[in-house]
Design a protein around this motif. Structure first.
Motif, PDB file in Angstrom:
ATOM      1  N   UNK A 212      -6.000  58.251  59.166  1.00  0.00           N
ATOM      2  CA  UNK A 212      -4.859  57.481  58.681  1.00  0.00           C
ATOM      3  C   UNK A 212      -4.754  57.701  57.180  1.00  0.00           C
ATOM      4  N   UNK A 213      -3.574  58.093  56.729  1.00  0.00           N
ATOM      5  CA  UNK A 213      -3.308  58.243  55.297  1.00  0.00           C
ATOM      6  C   UNK A 213      -2.590  56.989  54.806  1.00  0.00           C
ATOM      7  N   UNK A 214      -3.081  56.446  53.694  1.00  0.00           N
ATOM      8  CA  UNK A 214      -2.562  55.185  53.197  1.00  0.00           C
ATOM      9  C   UNK A 214      -2.473  55.229  51.672  1.00  0.00           C
ATOM     10  N   UNK A 215      -1.400  54.703  51.080  1.00  0.00           N
ATOM     11  CA  UNK A 215      -1.294  54.726  49.622  1.00  0.00           C
ATOM     12  C   UNK A 215      -2.284  53.757  48.980  1.00  0.00           C
ATOM     13  N   UNK A 216      -2.655  54.056  47.751  1.00  0.00           N
ATOM     14  CA  UNK A 216      -3.602  53.216  47.014  1.00  0.00           C
ATOM     15  C   UNK A 216      -3.005  52.848  45.663  1.00  0.00           C
ATOM     16  N   UNK A 217      -2.832  51.554  45.445  1.00  0.00           N
ATOM     17  CA  UNK A 217      -2.451  51.034  44.139  1.00  0.00           C
ATOM     18  C   UNK A 217      -3.585  50.139  43.673  1.00  0.00           C
ATOM     19  N   UNK A 218      -3.440  48.839  43.934  1.00  0.00           N
ATOM     20  CA  UNK A 218      -4.555  47.932  43.683  1.00  0.00           C
ATOM     21  C   UNK A 218      -5.676  48.119  44.685  1.00  0.00           C
ATOM     22  N   UNK A 219      -5.343  48.679  45.851  1.00  0.00           N
ATOM     23  CA  UNK A 219      -6.345  48.999  46.857  1.00  0.00           C
ATOM     24  C   UNK A 219      -6.374  48.072  48.054  1.00  0.00           C
ATOM     25  N   UNK A 220      -5.519  47.047  48.079  1.00  0.00           N
ATOM     26  CA  UNK A 220      -5.556  46.086  49.172  1.00  0.00           C
ATOM     27  C   UNK A 220      -5.159  46.667  50.516  1.00  0.00           C
ATOM     28  N   UNK A 221      -4.112  47.496  50.548  1.00  0.00           N
ATOM     29  CA  UNK A 221      -3.677  48.096  51.806  1.00  0.00           C
ATOM     30  C   UNK A 221      -4.729  49.060  52.331  1.00  0.00           C
ATOM     31  N   UNK A 222      -5.311  49.844  51.440  1.00  0.00           N
ATOM     32  CA  UNK A 222      -6.375  50.769  51.859  1.00  0.00           C
ATOM     33  C   UNK A 222      -7.572  50.007  52.399  1.00  0.00           C
ATOM     34  N   UNK A 223      -7.954  48.915  51.726  1.00  0.00           N
ATOM     35  CA  UNK A 223      -9.096  48.125  52.177  1.00  0.00           C
ATOM     36  C   UNK A 223      -8.823  47.496  53.534  1.00  0.00           C
ATOM     37  N   UNK A 224      -7.629  46.936  53.710  1.00  0.00           N
ATOM     38  CA  UNK A 224      -7.278  46.353  54.996  1.00  0.00           C
ATOM     39  C   UNK A 224      -7.231  47.393  56.099  1.00  0.00           C
ATOM     40  N   UNK A 225      -6.729  48.580  55.762  1.00  0.00           N
ATOM     41  CA  UNK A 225      -6.686  49.674  56.732  1.00  0.00           C
ATOM     42  C   UNK A 225      -8.097  50.093  57.137  1.00  0.00           C
ATOM     43  N   UNK A 226      -8.983  50.188  56.159  1.00  0.00           N
ATOM     44  CA  UNK A 226     -10.365  50.569  56.451  1.00  0.00           C
ATOM     45  C   UNK A 226     -11.049  49.535  57.335  1.00  0.00           C
ATOM     46  N   UNK A 227     -10.792  48.260  57.088  1.00  0.00           N
ATOM     47  CA  UNK A 227     -11.365  47.206  57.935  1.00  0.00           C
ATOM     48  C   UNK A 227     -10.832  47.319  59.362  1.00  0.00           C
ATOM     49  N   UNK A 228      -9.526  47.498  59.508  1.00  0.00           N
ATOM     50  CA  UNK A 228      -8.928  47.617  60.835  1.00  0.00           C
ATOM     51  C   UNK A 228      -9.453  48.841  61.574  1.00  0.00           C
ATOM     52  N   UNK A 229      -9.663  49.930  60.843  1.00  0.00           N
ATOM     53  CA  UNK A 229     -10.133  51.176  61.460  1.00  0.00           C
ATOM     54  C   UNK A 229     -11.558  51.061  61.981  1.00  0.00           C
ATOM     55  N   UNK A 230     -12.300  50.082  61.481  1.00  0.00           N
ATOM     56  CA  UNK A 230     -13.670  49.894  61.939  1.00  0.00           C
ATOM     57  C   UNK A 230     -13.771  48.830  63.035  1.00  0.00           C
ATOM     58  N   UNK A 231     -12.633  48.439  63.583  1.00  0.00           N
ATOM     59  CA  UNK A 231     -12.612  47.403  64.624  1.00  0.00           C
ATOM     60  C   UNK A 231     -12.766  48.032  65.996  1.00  0.00           C
ATOM     61  N   UNK A 232     -13.959  48.460  66.300  1.00  0.00           N
ATOM     62  CA  UNK A 232     -14.267  48.927  67.645  1.00  0.00           C
ATOM     63  C   UNK A 232     -13.668  50.258  68.019  1.00  0.00           C
ATOM     64  N   UNK A 233     -13.357  51.096  67.052  1.00  0.00           N
ATOM     65  CA  UNK A 233     -12.858  52.438  67.365  1.00  0.00           C
ATOM     66  C   UNK A 233     -14.011  53.285  67.895  1.00  0.00           C
ATOM     67  N   UNK A 234     -13.896  53.783  69.127  1.00  0.00           N
ATOM     68  CA  UNK A 234     -15.042  54.450  69.758  1.00  0.00           C
ATOM     69  C   UNK A 234     -15.529  55.692  69.015  1.00  0.00           C
ATOM     70  N   UNK A 235     -14.633  56.457  68.469  1.00  0.00           N
ATOM     71  CA  UNK A 235     -15.033  57.700  67.805  1.00  0.00           C
ATOM     72  C   UNK A 235     -14.782  57.645  66.300  1.00  0.00           C
ATOM     73  N   UNK A 236     -14.310  56.527  65.834  1.00  0.00           N
ATOM     74  CA  UNK A 236     -14.045  56.405  64.399  1.00  0.00           C
ATOM     75  C   UNK A 236     -12.752  57.090  64.019  1.00  0.00           C
ATOM     76  N   UNK A 237     -12.162  56.649  62.953  1.00  0.00           N
ATOM     77  CA  UNK A 237     -10.956  57.264  62.418  1.00  0.00           C
ATOM     78  C   UNK A 237     -11.119  57.317  60.902  1.00  0.00           C
TER      79      UNK A 237
END
Length: 333
Positions: A174-199
């Motif tokens: 997943x490609x995500x823009x980074x400013x203050x970093x909140x969207x990237x951080x939230x995306x990283x947290x969501x991506x670690x929610x039980x993804x079997x092979x990781x993203x």
């Protein structure tokens, strides 16, 4: 690292149900054929207020005690977070004050005003916006809702990726823009929610505003001079503390893209997806174009984070980029 977990994102999704739009995934068979993989674009430009920011602002207000919320809220923003907080405050029937750069795009200022928020401006080059916010908040008893440095804002932003991964399982990145970093951080947290092979979560920022890239390389937050970039929403001088603590652990990599590539991404999004992206909203797609040859095989998601483009800025950027991308062979990278 922060004590935040993917459960915070799931809780935010519950708060946002029937409030935030579940934005669509856009695709282009031609782009997929050229890049040799499926690409899906999460169109947060179609979110209420025209960007993903409503998710974090509303989730933050929903988490407040009613008596705290009733005293009013305040934020600093380049425009999109201010619009989001203005709408969230209206939905909760509370007062909002927003502190924005004097040179913020007119379309954003007009939208903020229409939502009933009180607007205060500051000189972007002089800085000190956080000091202004702090002073006004103390004088008037307002609660500050940061654009990134707040767990509820981060969790709300993470619902973008939570929806994306539900609607398109099996993404390799997943490609995500980074400013203050909140969207990237939230995306990283969501991506670690039980993804079997990781993203892989890949942050993207303008090369002239690469405070997060420098900070990640240094292992600590680095401050840079106020940058000049067409991506006005990403012109930060230092990553926000809490997002950085998450991103330094969970973000897989970061791309820094030149200004012309951001403009090209705006043109590609219009030409192939018929999507209007402000420069900050197109940055993640620019990162995909730059890094696509270094990705593992498989489908990729891209967050189009906002579409609040000022026409007087958008049109010349789009015109020159369209001429550039169509002048020779119509290839994307």
């Amino acid at each position: 690292m922060s004590s935040m977990t993917p459960l915070d994102v799931l809780n935010a999704a519950g708060n946002l149900r029937r409030v935030a739009v579940r934005t669509p995934l856009l695709s282009s068979p031609l782009v997929d054929a050229i890049l040799g993989r499926r690409v899906v674009v999460k169109a947060e430009s179609m979110q209420r207020t025209g960007s993903f920011k409503l998710r974090g602002a509303y989730n933050a207000l929903a988490a407040m005690r009613p008596e705290q919320r009733a005293c009013g809220v305040i934020c600093a923003s380049s425009g999109n977070h201010a619009q989001a907080l203005a709408l969230a405050a209206r939905l909760f029937a509370v007062a909002a004050t927003v502190v924005v750069p004097a040179d913020a795009p007119a379309v954003k200022l007009q939208a903020i005003d229409a939502l009933g928020a009180r607007i205060m401006t500051y000189d972007r080059r002089a800085g000190h916006r956080d000091a202004v916010v702090q002073q006004v908040a103390e004088e008037r008893g307002l609660t500050i809702v940061p654009s990134a440095n707040h767990p509820d804002v981060i969790a709300g932003a993470g619902t973008v990726a939570w929806e994306l991964l539900q609607d398109e399982p099996g993404l390799v990145a997943i490609f995500v823009p980074v400013g203050g970093g909140g969207l990237a951080a939230g995306t990283a947290l969501a991506a670690h929610a039980g993804q079997p092979h990781g993203v892989r979560v890949i942050g993207v920022e303008p090369a002239v505003a690469d405070d997060t890239r420098r900070s990640l390389h240094a292992g600590r937050r680095i401050s840079i001079p106020p940058p000049r970039t067409i991506a006005d929403g990403l012109g930060h001088t230092e990553p926000a503390y809490l997002p950085f603590e998450i991103n330094r652990k969970l973000l897989d990599s970061i791309e820094a893209v030149p200004e012309h590539r951001i403009a090209d991404a705006m043109a590609y999004l219009w030409q192939y997806y018929r999507a209007t992206a402000e420069p900050s909203g197109a940055v993640a797609f620019a990162g995909l174009l730059q890094a696509v040859d270094r990705l593992p095989a498989g489908p990729v998601g891209v967050v189009l984070s906002g579409g609040n483009a000022d026409w007087t800025t958008y049109r010349p950027l789009l015109d020159s980029a369209m001429e550039r991308i169509n002048s020779d062979a119509p290839v994307l990278h």
